[in-house]
Motif scaffolding. Structure first.
Motif, short mmCIF file in Angstrom:
data_model
loop_
_atom_site.label_atom_id
_atom_site.label_comp_id
_atom_site.label_asym_id
_atom_site.label_seq_id
_atom_site.Cartn_x
_atom_site.Cartn_y
_atom_site.Cartn_z
N SER A 1 0.85 -1.08 0.22
CA SER A 1 0.00 -0.06 0.00
C SER A 1 0.86 1.13 0.15
O SER A 1 1.91 1.22 0.72
CB SER A 1 -0.91 0.10 1.22
N VAL A 2 0.65 2.10 -0.93
CA VAL A 2 1.21 3.52 -0.80
C VAL A 2 0.60 4.40 0.30
O VAL A 2 -0.60 4.47 0.53
CB VAL A 2 1.09 4.30 -2.19
N VAL A 3 1.38 4.86 1.16
CA VAL A 3 0.95 5.81 2.28
C VAL A 3 1.70 7.11 1.96
O VAL A 3 2.96 7.19 1.91
CB VAL A 3 1.37 5.14 3.52
N PHE B 1 -2.28 8.89 4.81
CA PHE B 1 -3.41 8.37 4.00
C PHE B 1 -2.80 7.10 3.36
O PHE B 1 -1.83 7.02 2.65
CB PHE B 1 -3.83 9.34 2.82
N VAL B 2 -3.79 5.99 3.03
CA VAL B 2 -3.46 4.91 2.25
C VAL B 2 -4.12 5.54 0.88
O VAL B 2 -5.21 5.83 0.70
CB VAL B 2 -4.25 3.76 2.64
N ALA B 3 -3.43 5.43 -0.11
CA ALA B 3 -3.63 6.12 -1.40
C ALA B 3 -3.48 4.99 -2.48
O ALA B 3 -2.72 3.82 -2.32
CB ALA B 3 -2.73 7.16 -1.70
N GLU B 4 -4.19 5.32 -3.71
CA GLU B 4 -3.79 4.39 -4.98
C GLU B 4 -2.44 4.38 -5.20
O GLU B 4 -1.99 3.40 -5.67
CB GLU B 4 -4.91 4.75 -5.74
N ASP B 5 -2.05 5.69 -5.53
CA ASP B 5 -0.62 5.61 -5.95
C ASP B 5 -0.09 7.02 -5.45
O ASP B 5 -0.80 7.68 -4.67
CB ASP B 5 -0.84 5.72 -7.49
N ILE C 1 -1.87 13.37 -4.70
CA ILE C 1 -1.35 14.22 -3.91
C ILE C 1 -2.46 15.74 -4.03
O ILE C 1 -2.48 16.04 -2.87
CB ILE C 1 0.00 14.75 -4.21
N GLU C 2 -2.82 15.88 -4.97
CA GLU C 2 -3.49 17.17 -5.21
C GLU C 2 -4.75 17.14 -4.42
O GLU C 2 -5.31 17.72 -3.53
CB GLU C 2 -3.76 17.71 -6.40
N ASP D 1 -20.66 -3.34 11.97
CA ASP D 1 -20.64 -3.45 10.43
C ASP D 1 -19.91 -2.21 9.81
O ASP D 1 -19.17 -2.31 8.74
CB ASP D 1 -22.11 -3.41 9.90
N GLN D 2 -20.17 -1.11 10.22
CA GLN D 2 -19.53 0.02 9.56
C GLN D 2 -17.91 -0.05 9.63
O GLN D 2 -17.18 0.36 8.84
CB GLN D 2 -20.06 1.36 10.20
N LEU D 3 -17.74 -0.45 10.82
CA LEU D 3 -16.10 -0.67 11.13
C LEU D 3 -15.61 -1.50 10.44
O LEU D 3 -14.37 -1.41 10.25
CB LEU D 3 -15.96 -0.83 12.83
N MET D 4 -16.38 -2.75 10.05
CA MET D 4 -15.72 -3.88 9.37
C MET D 4 -15.41 -3.54 7.94
O MET D 4 -14.74 -4.00 7.21
CB MET D 4 -16.50 -4.99 9.57
N ALA D 5 -16.21 -2.35 7.59
CA ALA D 5 -16.17 -2.15 6.02
C ALA D 5 -14.67 -1.36 5.80
O ALA D 5 -14.36 -0.79 6.69
CB ALA D 5 -17.30 -1.26 5.59
N PRO D 6 -14.15 -1.56 4.49
CA PRO D 6 -12.83 -1.12 4.41
C PRO D 6 -12.98 0.58 4.29
O PRO D 6 -13.94 1.25 4.05
CB PRO D 6 -12.53 -1.53 2.86
N GLN D 7 -12.08 0.99 4.94
CA GLN D 7 -11.86 2.22 5.10
C GLN D 7 -11.10 3.14 3.95
O GLN D 7 -10.16 2.38 3.20
CB GLN D 7 -10.77 2.66 6.32
N THR D 8 -11.57 4.10 3.54
CA THR D 8 -11.04 4.75 2.40
C THR D 8 -10.26 6.17 3.15
O THR D 8 -10.61 6.60 4.36
CB THR D 8 -11.89 5.16 1.52
N SER D 9 -9.48 6.75 2.38
CA SER D 9 -8.69 7.94 3.20
C SER D 9 -9.76 9.32 2.90
O SER D 9 -9.73 9.94 4.02
CB SER D 9 -7.59 8.27 2.49
N ALA D 10 -10.70 9.07 2.40
CA ALA D 10 -11.59 10.28 2.10
C ALA D 10 -12.48 10.33 3.51
O ALA D 10 -12.78 11.15 4.03
CB ALA D 10 -12.62 9.85 1.10
N GLU D 11 -12.73 8.97 4.00
CA GLU D 11 -13.41 8.80 5.27
C GLU D 11 -12.65 9.76 6.55
O GLU D 11 -13.27 10.19 7.22
CB GLU D 11 -13.85 7.24 5.65
N GLN D 12 -11.44 9.55 6.43
CA GLN D 12 -10.57 9.91 7.41
C GLN D 12 -10.72 11.59 7.51
O GLN D 12 -10.55 12.05 8.48
CB GLN D 12 -9.34 9.62 7.38
#
Ligand SMILES: [Zn+2]
Length: 330
Positions: free
Chosen positions: A165-167, A189-193, A199-200, A317-328
């Motif tokens: 994972s790119v962080v 943040f965990v990012a796609e790339d 980054i922007e 259930d919400q906690l078990m769902a994968p996190q995205t950086s947007a949520e953070q």
């Protein structure tokens, strides 16, 4: 005339003090009551102050409009079946531990039968922390760097590597009274790339509102990776490029992001060995939370406890769902 507001009690908390103040279920409920209704009970619907305490300890029946006000609504303790004493102890341990606590260890310590219950509790506390941190924005000069997390990760080994994972990490800085640079708030943040677009988007999410990125972040310090060059040029942010001719220079030239990444790797390979990518974001948020805590070394317990008592709750259930950086960073 000054209006005096109720200031939360942020005094330092030794283990003995903690046990004295939160030794019984009654004391924990008392704390919650005083935190939520510092002036005494106040009906959320009609403002009336007289109530009848229902059999279930957290329900207050308004004597005027019969509204049932819940003491735990809007906190992470809502509808919990676990005694508050156990919750408070877990919060204390998570706030004061330097390296993070292991869920299995806490399960034994607190005699919680079900691992999942314990897991959900710990992650609700992490979520409360992250929600609090989302209020802090980065500003001024920020230092940015990225690293790879995942199997046999040992740092920056090619930005295109698979299965890791790119962080991307960002740390704001400020100057203390003697003109020395200090780290401020941190985000990871965990990012796609590590592309310019990613980054922007990250920089924009760190600051609100989106169209005011420029006045909030004035300059950026990085290792000069082309994505940073592209973004800073586009957003009109000053870019300080640290020239890293020797890997040892990272410590000196990008000190804060380097330290943050080292802390995060220690946590992921330490008590939480084998963190799945799915939950990596939440662990990173915890590392970021602790990174800036030295600003308030003695206050971490009360700050975290207050965060837990004022954040909206999440379901398992919400906690078990994968996190995205947007949520953070909403
Ligand atoms: Zn009422």
């Amino acid at each position: 005339m000054h209006v005096r507001l109720n200031k939360p009690d942020y005094r330092s908390m030794s283990l003995l003090k903690f046990q004295r103040q939160f030794g019984s279920e009654k004391e924990c409920w008392e704390w919650l009551l005083q935190t939520r209704w510092p002036e005494g009970f106040c009906c959320p619907r009609c403002g009336h102050s007289e109530y009848t305490l229902m059999e279930k300890r957290d329900l207050y029946l308004c004597r005027s409009c019969r509204y049932q006000a819940s003491l735990t609504a809007g906190t992470i303790f809502h509808k919990t079946r676990t005694p508050l004493v156990k919750w408070f102890w877990l919060i204390y341990r998570m706030a004061t531990s330097k390296t993070g606590v292991s869920i299995a260890e806490m399960q034994r310590e607190l005699e919680v039968r079900d691992y999942r219950t314990m897991w959900v509790m710990a992650h609700k506390i992490r979520k409360a922390r992250a929600d609090r941190d989302a209020h802090y924005r980065l500003a001024g000069l920020i230092e940015v760097d990225e690293s790879l997390f995942g199997p046999s990760s040992s740092g920056k080994v090619g930005r295109g590597a698979k299965r890791k994972s790119v962080v991307i990490v960002a740390v704001s800085t400020w100057l203390n009274s003697s003109g020395k640079e200090e780290p401020g708030f941190a985000h990871a943040f965990v990012a796609e790339d590590a592309s310019a677009d990613t980054i922007e988007a990250m920089l924009k999410r760190l600051t609100v509102p989106v169209n005011e990125v420029k006045p909030l972040i004035t300059s950026l310090r990085s290792d000069g990776w082309k994505s940073y060059r592209k973004v800073t040029k586009k957003l009109g942010i000053i870019h300080y490029r640290a020239i890293l001719s020797d890997p040892k220079d990272t410590m000196r030239l990008l000190p804060w992001t380097h330290r943050l990444i080292a802390n995060a790797k220690a946590v992921v390979s330490g008590p939480h060995r084998g963190v799945s990518n799915k939950h990596l974001q939440r662990y990173l948020s915890e590392v970021c939370y602790r990174f800036k805590r030295p600003l308030w070394p003695d206050e971490s317990f009360h700050r975290l406890l207050n965060a837990c008592a004022t954040t909206t709750t999440v379901t398992a259930d919400q906690l078990m769902a994968p996190q995205t950086s947007a949520e953070q960073v909403q």
